[in-house]
Motif scaffolding. Structure first.
Motif, PDB file in Angstrom:
ATOM      1  N   GLY A   1      27.737  22.498  26.634  1.00 20.58           N
ATOM      2  CA  GLY A   1      28.967  22.866  25.858  1.00 20.58           C
ATOM      3  C   GLY A   1      30.349  22.722  26.480  1.00 20.58           C
ATOM      4  N   PHE A   2      30.454  22.027  27.706  1.00 20.89           N
ATOM      5  CA  PHE A   2      31.783  22.002  28.426  1.00 20.89           C
ATOM      6  C   PHE A   2      32.340  20.791  27.549  1.00 20.89           C
ATOM      7  CE2 PHE A   2      30.669  24.855  31.422  1.00 20.89           C
ATOM      8  CZ  PHE A   2      31.753  25.117  32.313  1.00 20.89           C
TER       9      PHE A   2
ATOM     10  N   LEU B   1      40.369  28.338  39.209  1.00 16.12           N
ATOM     11  CA  LEU B   1      39.029  28.255  38.510  1.00 16.12           C
ATOM     12  C   LEU B   1      38.698  29.713  37.650  1.00 16.12           C
ATOM     13  CD1 LEU B   1      37.166  26.114  41.060  1.00 16.12           C
ATOM     14  CD2 LEU B   1      38.401  25.348  39.337  1.00 16.12           C
ATOM     15  N   HIS B   2      38.483  29.523  36.430  1.00 13.54           N
ATOM     16  CA  HIS B   2      38.123  30.711  35.819  1.00 13.54           C
ATOM     17  C   HIS B   2      36.521  30.231  35.401  1.00 13.54           C
ATOM     18  CE1 HIS B   2      42.071  32.503  36.149  1.00 13.54           C
ATOM     19  NE2 HIS B   2      42.392  31.680  35.454  1.00 13.54           N
ATOM     20  N   PHE B   3      35.559  29.839  36.080  1.00 14.06           N
ATOM     21  CA  PHE B   3      34.415  29.379  35.666  1.00 14.06           C
ATOM     22  C   PHE B   3      33.538  30.122  34.745  1.00 14.06           C
ATOM     23  CE2 PHE B   3      30.030  27.846  35.989  1.00 14.06           C
ATOM     24  CZ  PHE B   3      30.410  26.407  35.711  1.00 14.06           C
ATOM     25  N   GLY B   4      33.527  31.651  35.378  1.00 13.31           N
ATOM     26  CA  GLY B   4      32.758  32.563  34.446  1.00 13.31           C
ATOM     27  C   GLY B   4      33.186  32.427  32.935  1.00 13.31           C
ATOM     28  N   GLN B   5      34.527  32.582  32.768  1.00  9.54           N
ATOM     29  CA  GLN B   5      35.250  32.640  31.646  1.00  9.54           C
ATOM     30  C   GLN B   5      34.773  31.264  30.973  1.00  9.54           C
ATOM     31  OE1 GLN B   5      39.381  32.498  31.256  1.00  9.54           O
ATOM     32  NE2 GLN B   5      39.442  32.185  29.148  1.00  9.54           N
ATOM     33  N   TRP B   6      34.958  29.973  31.281  1.00  9.32           N
ATOM     34  CA  TRP B   6      34.684  28.779  30.921  1.00  9.32           C
ATOM     35  C   TRP B   6      33.222  28.798  30.435  1.00  9.32           C
ATOM     36  CZ3 TRP B   6      37.350  25.923  35.289  1.00  9.32           C
ATOM     37  CH2 TRP B   6      38.553  26.248  35.585  1.00  9.32           C
TER      38      TRP B   6
ATOM     39  N   VAL C   1      32.459  30.961  27.238  1.00 10.66           N
ATOM     40  CA  VAL C   1      32.911  30.267  25.959  1.00 10.66           C
ATOM     41  C   VAL C   1      31.992  29.223  25.787  1.00 10.66           C
ATOM     42  CG1 VAL C   1      34.947  29.048  24.805  1.00 10.66           C
ATOM     43  CG2 VAL C   1      35.177  31.119  26.249  1.00 10.66           C
ATOM     44  N   SER C   2      31.746  28.336  26.735  1.00 14.70           N
ATOM     45  CA  SER C   2      30.928  27.033  26.657  1.00 14.70           C
ATOM     46  C   SER C   2      29.407  27.219  26.117  1.00 14.70           C
ATOM     47  CB  SER C   2      30.953  26.285  27.949  1.00 14.70           C
ATOM     48  OG  SER C   2      32.254  25.930  28.158  1.00 14.70           O
TER      49      SER C   2
ATOM     50  N   SER D   1      37.961  28.539  16.038  1.00 15.99           N
ATOM     51  CA  SER D   1      38.846  29.850  15.717  1.00 15.99           C
ATOM     52  C   SER D   1      37.827  30.926  16.470  1.00 15.99           C
ATOM     53  CB  SER D   1      38.447  29.794  14.169  1.00 15.99           C
ATOM     54  OG  SER D   1      37.164  29.965  13.714  1.00 15.99           O
ATOM     55  N   GLY D   2      36.969  30.794  17.402  1.00 17.61           N
ATOM     56  CA  GLY D   2      36.258  31.786  18.126  1.00 17.61           C
ATOM     57  C   GLY D   2      34.958  32.259  17.422  1.00 17.61           C
TER      58      GLY D   2
END
Length: 466
Positions: free
Chosen positions: A95-96, A251-256, A259-260, A396-397
């Motif tokens: 998903g990235f 780095l906000h890897f957890g957030q990324w 979302v991914s 749009s989330g």
């Protein structure tokens, strides 16, 4: 005084004809004259549309030559292996390759340069590691299950797995380029350079005396994929380094990753749904049938590329409009439906008119796929009638419910394939695909209407939204 294409058409063409071609002329008008959001998205869509046209020609010519060189049986083996590798390579991004299209414009607009540098660096490293691990597990799985796989597939699949990390990296680099509105840089490596190199390497290997079989074709694909992706990596990295000044990274890897992950599910289900018919034909029928079905699907590429071209151009703009501009988002989303539907319908009629001679180019046995075009084209047009709904939901989330829709559609498609392919062969595969695509289009359009209040259907007026 500005004279636009759309204005001229409305003045001099019969009104009914003008209404039919105005969406496409509006896109051209946006490219030639507009500034700001609409102009940028229109420009990207038209560039993507142009690349897809050239890509469709290249893909068709190269596949005709490959089929002629190898024969339907070996060509069918190559097709199944290559399609599988492209699917798994895309999924290996987790998903990235799509989430960065959402994060990069957001970070840039908010001046969050440390986060911007972080996601650009971390996404490339993560995808390379993840895809390499998946490739290793895939090779191990093929080896362990080799007794249950047809022997003519085992070696080609193991060879094909070598491509996985580079296919995944190429998809991520495409996402980085799309996030920066570099349309040509995003699309040309995958859709122009790589297929041309596969054809060139295959021709060179045949001239060198190698057998015209699936293994030779896969070796050509490996060489072409590595050459393309490494060149793409150098080019994208160079342009990004010029655009993003040096500095600290956050780095906000957890957030990324959070979302991914749902985006990964959406992309996975969409990509599997797009290619599930070829995989299911390969599971139930022999390579000759795979070859005929794939050639038929390739002939439909002239219709498909309109949808993908618009999707490539509007995803980043959807993401920008979702930050507090609902009216602009609704108007723009409705416009993209017209951009998708009318050119797709025109291309569908063209493909039906020219389909039989086009299929005969692959070989006389491939003309058996021509009647399938009349059924398959309904599904493609149904998808075009609702525009790029999944991009709108993702940006749009609403990626979670979008993933659920695709999961249901994929399950529906597979269930129909399991029932219909053993009974009706290639016709069963085509029926399963069309029913699934119609279900997908209806479900996505309904979801957009319920979640965003936007009527994403070509023949439903904008005021029909709640």
């Amino acid at each position: 005084m500005r004279f636009s294409a759309a204005t001229t058409a409305g003045r001099y063409l019969p009104q009914r004809l003008a209404l039919r071609i105005r969406p496409l002329l509006g896109l051209i008008d946006a490219v030639l004259f507009s500034a700001g959001a609409r102009g940028e998205a229109g420009r990207m869509s038209l560039i993507a549309f142009s690349v897809r046209i050239v890509s469709a020609v290249i893909a068709f010519v190269s596949q005709v030559l490959m089929a002629r060189w190898m024969g339907s049986f070996e060509y069918g083996i190559f097709v199944l292996v290559w399609v599988t590798m492209v699917i798994v390579g895309n999924l290996a991004c987790l998903g990235f390759h799509t989430s960065i299209i959402r994060f990069i414009p957001e970070y840039r607009e908010r001046g969050m340069m440390a986060e911007l540098r972080g996601i650009v660096r971390a996404s490339r490293l993560f995808v390379l590691v993840a895809s390499t691990v998946i490739a290793g597990l895939g090779a191990l799985g093929v080896w362990l299950l080799s007794a249950h796989i047809e022997n003519y597939y085992v070696v080609p699949f193991i060879l094909g797995i070598i491509c996985l990390p580079m296919i995944a990296m190429s998809d991520l680099l495409q996402g980085l380029a799309r996030a920066n509105s570099w349309a040509l840089f995003a699309l040309s490596p995958t859709f122009l350079v790589r297929p041309l190199l596969i054809l060139a390497f295959m021709a060179l290997m045949l001239l060198a005396g190698y057998a015209p079989d699936a293994k030779t074709a896969i070796f050509a694909a490996i060489a072409a994929t590595y050459a393309t992706t490494l060149g793409q990596l150098i080019g994208v990295t160079s342009r990004i380094d010029k655009r993003i000044p040096a500095g600290p990274m956050k780095l906000h890897f957890g957030q990324w990753f959070i979302v991914s992950l749902p985006i990964f599910l959406v992309e996975s289900f969409f990509f599997l749904l797009t290619n599930a018919d070829v995989l299911m034909v390969g599971a139930y029928l022999d390579p000759n049938d795979v070859a005929v079905y794939f050639a038929t699907v390739k002939t439909l590429a002239l219709v498909h590329f309109v949808y993908f071209a618009v999707k490539a151009g509007v995803a980043q703009r959807y993401a920008q409009f979702t930050h507090g501009e609902p009216q602009k988002l609704a108007a723009f989303a409705r416009e993209t439906v017209s951009w998708t539907f009318w050119p797709s319908l025109a291309m569908a009629l063209l493909v039906l008119a020219l389909g039989e001679p086009m299929l005969t180019l692959f070989g006389p046995e491939f003309s058996a796929g021509y009647p399938l075009l009349f059924l398959l084209v309904f599904g493609v047009v149904a998808r075009a009638a609702v525009g790029p709904c999944e991009s709108l939901l993702t940006m749009s989330g609403n990626q979670n419910i979008c993933a659920a829709v695709y999961a249901m559609t994929l399950a529906f498609n597979i269930a129909l394939s399991v029932v219909l392919i053993p009974l009706f062969g290639l016709w069963g595969a085509a029926m399963a695909t069309v029913f699934a695509m119609i279900f997908e289009a209806g479900a996505l359009s309904f979801t957009v209407w319920r979640k965003l209040g936007i009527a994403m259907v070509i023949f439903v007026p904008a005021k029909g939204a709640a």
